[in-house]
Design a protein around this motif. Structure first.
Motif, short mmCIF file in Angstrom:
data_model
loop_
_atom_site.label_atom_id
_atom_site.label_comp_id
_atom_site.label_asym_id
_atom_site.label_seq_id
_atom_site.Cartn_x
_atom_site.Cartn_y
_atom_site.Cartn_z
N ILE A 292 4.50 1.03 -1.45
CA ILE A 292 4.66 1.27 -2.89
C ILE A 292 4.28 2.71 -3.20
O ILE A 292 3.63 3.38 -2.38
CB ILE A 292 3.79 0.32 -3.74
CG1 ILE A 292 2.32 0.43 -3.33
CG2 ILE A 292 4.26 -1.11 -3.63
CD1 ILE A 292 1.38 -0.22 -4.31
N THR A 293 4.73 3.21 -4.36
CA THR A 293 4.35 4.56 -4.75
C THR A 293 3.44 4.54 -5.97
O THR A 293 2.88 5.56 -6.33
CB THR A 293 5.58 5.44 -5.03
OG1 THR A 293 6.45 4.72 -5.91
CG2 THR A 293 6.34 5.76 -3.76
N SER A 294 3.31 3.37 -6.61
CA SER A 294 2.37 3.28 -7.74
C SER A 294 1.89 1.84 -7.88
O SER A 294 2.59 0.91 -7.48
CB SER A 294 3.02 3.76 -9.04
OG SER A 294 3.40 2.65 -9.83
N PRO A 295 0.67 1.66 -8.44
CA PRO A 295 0.11 0.31 -8.58
C PRO A 295 1.01 -0.61 -9.42
O PRO A 295 0.95 -1.83 -9.27
CB PRO A 295 -1.21 0.54 -9.29
CG PRO A 295 -1.57 1.95 -9.01
CD PRO A 295 -0.29 2.69 -8.89
N PHE A 296 1.83 -0.01 -10.28
CA PHE A 296 2.71 -0.84 -11.11
C PHE A 296 3.71 -1.61 -10.25
O PHE A 296 4.09 -2.73 -10.56
CB PHE A 296 3.41 0.01 -12.17
CG PHE A 296 2.43 0.63 -13.11
CD1 PHE A 296 1.90 -0.12 -14.15
CD2 PHE A 296 2.00 1.94 -12.93
CE1 PHE A 296 0.97 0.45 -15.02
CE2 PHE A 296 1.07 2.50 -13.78
CZ PHE A 296 0.55 1.75 -14.83
N GLU A 297 4.11 -1.00 -9.13
CA GLU A 297 5.00 -1.72 -8.21
C GLU A 297 4.29 -2.93 -7.61
O GLU A 297 4.91 -3.96 -7.36
CB GLU A 297 5.47 -0.79 -7.09
CG GLU A 297 6.48 0.25 -7.55
CD GLU A 297 6.78 1.25 -6.44
OE1 GLU A 297 7.18 0.82 -5.35
OE2 GLU A 297 6.60 2.46 -6.67
N THR B 77 0.84 -1.20 0.00
CA THR B 77 0.00 0.00 0.00
C THR B 77 0.87 1.24 0.00
O THR B 77 2.09 1.17 0.07
CB THR B 77 -0.98 0.00 1.20
OG1 THR B 77 -1.93 1.06 1.03
CG2 THR B 77 -0.25 0.20 2.53
N TYR B 78 0.22 2.42 -0.09
CA TYR B 78 0.94 3.69 -0.12
C TYR B 78 1.52 4.00 1.27
O TYR B 78 0.93 3.63 2.29
CB TYR B 78 0.02 4.81 -0.59
CG TYR B 78 -0.55 4.56 -1.96
CD1 TYR B 78 0.29 4.48 -3.07
CD2 TYR B 78 -1.92 4.38 -2.16
CE1 TYR B 78 -0.22 4.24 -4.33
CE2 TYR B 78 -2.44 4.14 -3.42
CZ TYR B 78 -1.59 4.08 -4.52
OH TYR B 78 -2.08 3.83 -5.77
N GLY B 79 2.66 4.71 1.28
CA GLY B 79 3.45 4.94 2.48
C GLY B 79 2.67 5.43 3.68
O GLY B 79 2.79 4.87 4.78
N ASP B 80 1.86 6.46 3.50
CA ASP B 80 1.15 7.04 4.64
C ASP B 80 0.24 6.02 5.34
O ASP B 80 0.02 6.11 6.54
CB ASP B 80 0.29 8.23 4.19
CG ASP B 80 1.13 9.48 4.00
OD1 ASP B 80 2.27 9.51 4.51
OD2 ASP B 80 0.66 10.42 3.34
N LYS C 149 4.46 -10.36 -9.36
CA LYS C 149 5.15 -11.19 -10.37
C LYS C 149 6.41 -11.84 -9.79
O LYS C 149 6.71 -12.99 -10.10
CB LYS C 149 5.54 -10.33 -11.59
CG LYS C 149 4.39 -10.15 -12.56
CD LYS C 149 4.83 -9.28 -13.74
CE LYS C 149 3.62 -8.74 -14.47
NZ LYS C 149 3.95 -7.52 -15.22
N SER C 150 7.14 -11.10 -8.95
CA SER C 150 8.39 -11.68 -8.46
C SER C 150 8.17 -12.55 -7.21
O SER C 150 9.12 -13.10 -6.67
CB SER C 150 9.45 -10.60 -8.22
OG SER C 150 8.89 -9.51 -7.54
N ASN C 151 6.92 -12.64 -6.75
CA ASN C 151 6.62 -13.55 -5.63
C ASN C 151 5.45 -14.47 -6.00
O ASN C 151 4.38 -14.42 -5.40
CB ASN C 151 6.26 -12.75 -4.37
CG ASN C 151 7.43 -11.94 -3.85
OD1 ASN C 151 8.29 -12.48 -3.15
ND2 ASN C 151 7.47 -10.68 -4.21
#
Lengths: 345, 330
Positions: free
Chosen positions: A105-110, A81-84, A116-118
């Protein structure tokens, strides 16, 4: 500078002496500019600029955050989720303090990349925010998300909450400064309801102090001459129809839902949930999440502040028990929260 | 039970309260009482300034410097802003078991170079080692003494004086914050960490110079709030005069920081008479470390506290830093 002085002079001349005028902004970035530029010190005494519900983190229901904490404690889940959001306090603590497997994360693409990597884990994207963050979440859904990525949608609709506020006589809103980023998505036409149905001038503004002053000036001019309509002083970015493509994909994946707003309560049709067609992507359904009853934070008046019924300085906890380091209420956590902004400015 | 909080190390309001309520309760003395960056003492009729500072910065190495360079610059600058010519330093190390000797050597190389540049001799030292996890790599303490060239007590400051800053504000705080990798931001912001001898010595002779301070923890705003509190005078600062690097301003906006509250390690605030201010700025501008020097405000008897006059002409109060968003900045 001379130009700014002229606008301020005009603003003074437009405010009638015999009545109080209350203009609300509904965007954390607007409030940031207003507070840090000392704009209120330049306004006539009877013109109030009130921070409204401009902080999506602040209104995110406690129930969703506790569900997110619980999800992150599952061994096979990664919560992103987003930092805050990680620092927002709940009766069960914050995601950062009480969660287990979580990432900022800072964007949904992350979120896509993490999923994908998990491949052996289920990644849950706790997707919150107004229309500005809904659009990119819809965009990844449109692109096609990995099978092991799920969406916990806690999105909220700006026009709906604004309409609730307009009807509340206790607040008494005379004009809205409409949020620049949200307007870029929904279009300035989305605010027509306020002028047409309620006779309240609503002007889209950008984030520079000068642009905001222009917006305020236009609201006052409309109030004076009675020619109330949607205004736009951020034309370079905001079109009347908005971002039609974004609206299309948002409507494809999401539908309006009756949801809770933290500190405010249940508001019909004010949130977005994934359409039934996409139930297999909906974390609420996949993980059978249940509603948890919200606990009141002793002394905290975040709900009242979000509704524009009190300034942060009216809260007994403000700058004392509640600071950005030790936030008691959600408005002190986020950079877009009125309490956090007022603390720093 | 009341406990030490991280904010007690912020250099702002909580630090001041801790010192006034607890430290001064037991350690009060004539020399300590002004609570300035250095104390003036008299040894056999020789006027000496003495100062001490501990360094706990995280990370130990950051763009533009490391804890070693910082430990020399910080103490040298504290002497300089007190109107003294830095002479000798004592240095103490607290090392963590397991700390790589190569890194220690890199720190010592910086210490040597910086001390040479600043014209100070390191004449005594101490080394202690604590068990793994009992400290964070290296902590350094430096104590400096120097000959007083021109005493600059805060009582010199009077209404009408100009406030000067020797360069861009917030560089160190931003550089260290970004080097912590907590934000996914890549920018070429370097710490301004520098010994200010060459910059400040030429202006010591100027009559109108009244007071100096290096705005480290808590930044320019906290240093000025402190000055306002100890003099009882108001200070007006003009936002559009305060030099801020473009990237520092941009990232500050993004992260919600205010450059006026970010730490500096190679800048000084100068209070000078109105008549001498332009001359001082002209001299400062001749040195590379003072290129961006500006008169940023003035001292006033008409109000109290520190007021920022914003770019649009609005007013905002600059209070002491209440809480450190970036602990262990130096």
């Amino acid at each position: 500078m001379e130009k700014i002085k002229d606008i301020i002079k005009l603003i003074h001349s437009l405010v009638p002496e015999n009545r109080r005028i209350r203009i609300m902004n509904v965007c954390g970035s607007h409030e940031h500019t207003i507070a840090f530029s000392g704009m209120r010190s330049l306004m006539p005494n009877n013109l109030e600029i009130i921070p409204g519900p401009g902080c999506p983190v602040c209104v995110c229901p406690e129930s969703d955050i506790i569900n997110a904490i619980n999800l992150s404690r599952k061994d096979d889940v990664i919560l992103v989720t987003y930092g805050d959001m990680l620092r927002v306090p709940t009766q069960k603590g914050s995601i950062r303090a009480e969660g287990k497997n979580f990432r900022m994360i800072t964007s949904p693409f992350e979120a896509m990349n993490i999923a994908k990597s998990n491949p052996d884990k289920k990644t849950v994207f706790f997707s919150i925010g107004f229309e500005t963050t809904t659009a990119p979440t819809a965009a990844i859904l449109e692109m096609g998300i990995p099978e092991n990525l799920f969406i916990l949608s806690s999105h909220r609709l700006t026009p709906t909450i604004m309409e609730i506020l307009v009807k509340d006589a206790e607040i008494g809103i005379d004009g809205f400064i409409a949020p620049g980023h949200v307007s870029a998505i929904v279009g300035s036409n989305a605010w027509n309801v306020f002028s047409e149905k309620y006779g309240i001038p609503t002007v889209v503004a950008g984030f520079e102090a000068e642009n905001l002053l222009f917006g305020i000036m236009e609201i006052l001019q409309q109030l004076k001459n009675g020619n109330v309509q949607t205004g736009n002083v951020y034309k370079g970015v905001v079109r009347p129809e908005g971002n039609v493509q974004a609206q299309k994909i948002m409507a494809k994946f999401f539908e309006a839902a009756d949801v809770n707003w933290r500190g405010i309560g249940h508001i019909p049709g004010s949130g977005l949930e994934l359409r039934a067609k996409y139930a297999d992507k909906d974390a609420r359904k996949v993980f059978r999440l249940e509603e948890i009853k919200e606990a009141k934070i002793p002394g905290c008046i975040c709900g009242t502040i979000i509704l524009g019924k009190a300034y942060p300085s009216a809260c007994k906890l403000f700058k004392k028990a509640c600071t950005p380091k030790t936030p008691k209420g959600p408005c002190m956590v986020s950079m877009e929260g009125a309490c956090n902004i007022w603390y720093k400015a | 039970m009341k406990k030490i909080e991280i904010g007690h190390g912020s250099g702002g309001r909580l630090t001041r309260e801790l010192i006034e309520r607890l430290f001064l309760k037991y350690l009060r003395s004539e020399e300590l009482k002004p609570l300035e960056d250095a104390a003036y003492i008299n040894l056999r009729d020789q006027n000496i300034a003495i100062t001490t500072d501990s360094y706990v910065v995280r990370p130990l190495f950051f763009p533009g410097g490391n804890i070693g360079k910082l430990a020399i610059c910080g103490t040298v600058n504290d002497l300089l802003v007190s109107g003294a010519m830095p002479g000798y330093l004592a240095i103490g190390f607290i090392l963590e078991e397991g700390f790589p000797l190569d890194s220690l050597e890199d720190i010592l190389k910086s210490i040597k170079e910086t001390a040479q540049y600043a014209g100070v001799s390191i004449v005594t030292g101490d080394t202690k080692v604590v068990e793994k996890y009992k400290c964070d790599g290296v902590y350094i303490n430096t104590t400096g003494v120097g000959e007083v060239i021109k005493p600059l007590p805060v009582s010199n400051v009077s209404p009408g004086d100009a406030v000067i800053i020797t360069g861009t504000v917030g560089d160190h705080g931003m550089a260290v914050a970004l080097s912590r990798d907590e934000f996914d931001i890549k920018a070429a912001v370097e710490s301004d960490c520098a010994a200010l001898n060459e910059l400040l010595m030429p202006i010591m002779e100027i009559d109108g110079l009244k007071w100096m301070r290096d705005p480290t923890r808590g930044g320019v705003a906290t240093a000025l709030a402190d000055l306002s509190e100890s003099t009882g005078f108001g200070i007006e600062i003009f936002e559009d005069k305060v030099p801020v690097r473009e990237d520092v301003r941009f990232i500050s906006d993004m992260l919600g920081y205010d450059p006026l509250y970010l730490a500096n390690e190679g800048k000084a605030i100068l209070i000078a008479s109105r008549e001498s201010a332009d001359r001082i700025v002209a001299i400062l501008k001749k040195h590379p470390l003072g290129h961006n020097a500006e008169v940023i405000g003035n001292i006033s008897a008409k109000f109290r506290k520190v007021k920022l006059r914003t770019k649009i002409g609005g007013e905002r109060l600059l209070d002491m830093l209440e809480e450190d968003m970036l602990p262990r900045i130096c």
